[in-house]
Design an enzyme around this catalytic site. Structure first.
Site, PDB file in Angstrom:
ATOM      1  N   PRO A 196       4.014 -28.867  12.072  1.00 46.69           N
ATOM      2  CA  PRO A 196       3.580 -28.718  10.699  1.00 46.69           C
ATOM      3  C   PRO A 196       2.784 -29.891  10.156  1.00 46.69           C
ATOM      4  CG  PRO A 196       5.991 -28.848  10.938  1.00 46.69           C
ATOM      5  CD  PRO A 196       5.376 -29.340  12.182  1.00 46.69           C
ATOM      6  N   GLU A 197       1.683 -29.561   9.589  1.00 46.61           N
ATOM      7  CA  GLU A 197       0.977 -30.509   8.733  1.00 46.61           C
ATOM      8  C   GLU A 197       1.239 -30.046   7.309  1.00 46.61           C
ATOM      9  OE1 GLU A 197      -3.046 -31.380   9.982  1.00 46.61           O
ATOM     10  OE2 GLU A 197      -2.580 -30.922  12.046  1.00 46.61           O
TER      11      GLU A 197
END
Length: 296
Positions: free
Chosen positions: A2-3
DNA sequence: AAGGGAGCCTGGCGGC
DNA sequence: TGCCGCCAGGCTCCCT
């Protein structure tokens, strides 16, 4: 993995279930993830009501009625899923009763909500994620949060702000954008994508995008807008995938998303009129994808 | 002091 | 098919 957009998608997915819910039990299935869990972790959460679920950069922040804040990071492989317990009425929430937990289900939040009982399960095969509790009133002192730079969403990020951050910096612009102390929330994928959209070479020194008088160069001008665009479009894509995912199995986290250059080595540059081929180089140990023709 | 590399972990994939 | 090495989107620490 995840960003910021993925974390925001997870936040939006968890919020309707977690906000207002009471933690009836916290099941901690190993001593820690990347770091050991905080002392008395379960005891400090059990009985607490979750009053809000926020996000800062790639961190999720759950406000608790005890005054403490639960800080959560998904690392590279963390994800959540929501499961309504049998008999509860929770529209839109995965309803199948599943009691089994998987090997990498490390933390289970048992929740009491207005719609009934539910559980939120944190799964993280690589265990690069972590959870910490911030004591009441000490959020400003939290080392994870205090060093973070500007959020790349919204108006706080402008061309002028970027110019100030980049001025005099010799590191490649790719590295500067990944530096969470400057701009907080961008990761490898969206840095590649934003630089492509802006037509800036990832190898260029960050300082070369700033004029001698400190003003943004012409080449830097589109970057702030491109970053916001790339991020907001990914969040929108996450929103739609969220609905799909929820119907599928209640899991939140990753979603299919197509990129312009990321992981597209050897493919034609998608920019209209550009005849370049996407290349891959390694910068400070990580892959960079870019178009050598339109990114300068 | 800024910048680069190693390390933390497991799983999935391509190559032989 | 099986095994092996390589790679992964984050972050911190340590070294230069």
């Amino acid at each position: 993995m995840p960003e910021l957009p993925e974390v925001e998608t997870v936040r939006r997915g968890l919020e309707p279930v977690m906000t207002g819910a009471t933690v009836t039990q916290l099941e901690v299935r190993r001593p820690g993830l990347r770091y050991p869990f905080p002392g008395e972790f379960a005891a400090r959460l059990e009985g607490a009501k979750i009053t809000g679920l926020g996000r800062r950069a790639k961190y999720l922040l759950a406000d608790l009625s005890t005054g403490e804040t639960l800080l959560m990071h998904l690392g590279m492989s963390g994800s959540f899923r929501i499961e309504a317990e049998a008999g509860s009425k929770m529209p839109g929430i995965f309803h199948h009763d599943r009691s089994k937990l998987a090997v990498h289900d490390h933390v289970v939040f048992h929740l009491g909500t207005s719609g009934g009982a539910a559980r939120v399960v944190y799964n993280d095969p690589r265990r690069f994620g972590f959870m910490q509790l911030i004591e009441a009133g000490k959020r400003d002192e939290c080392a994870f949060l205090s060093g973070l730079g500007v959020e790349p969403t919204g108006n706080a990020l402008s061309t002028e702000v970027i110019a100030r951050l980049f001025e005099g910096r010799k590191s490649p612009v790719k590295a500067a954008l990944l530096d969470q102390r400057l701009i907080a929330g961008l990761g490898n994928i969206y840095v590649c994508e934003a630089l492509h959209a802006a037509g800036i070479s990832p190898m260029r020194g960050a300082g070369t995008l700033v004029n001698r008088n400190g003003a943004p160069s012409k080449r830097l001008a589109p970057l702030a807008e491109c970053i916001r665009e790339v991020i907001s479009r990914a969040i929108e894509a996450g929103g739609s995938s969220l609905r799909d995912h929820r119907q599928a199995d209640g899991s939140l986290g990753y979603f299919q998303h197509s990129f312009s250059v990321y992981d597209r080595e050897g493919e034609a540059c998608p920019k209209p009129g550009c005849n370049g081929i996407v290349a891959r180089v390694v910068q400070s140990g990580r892959s960079t994808f870019y178009c050598p023709v339109c990114q300068r």
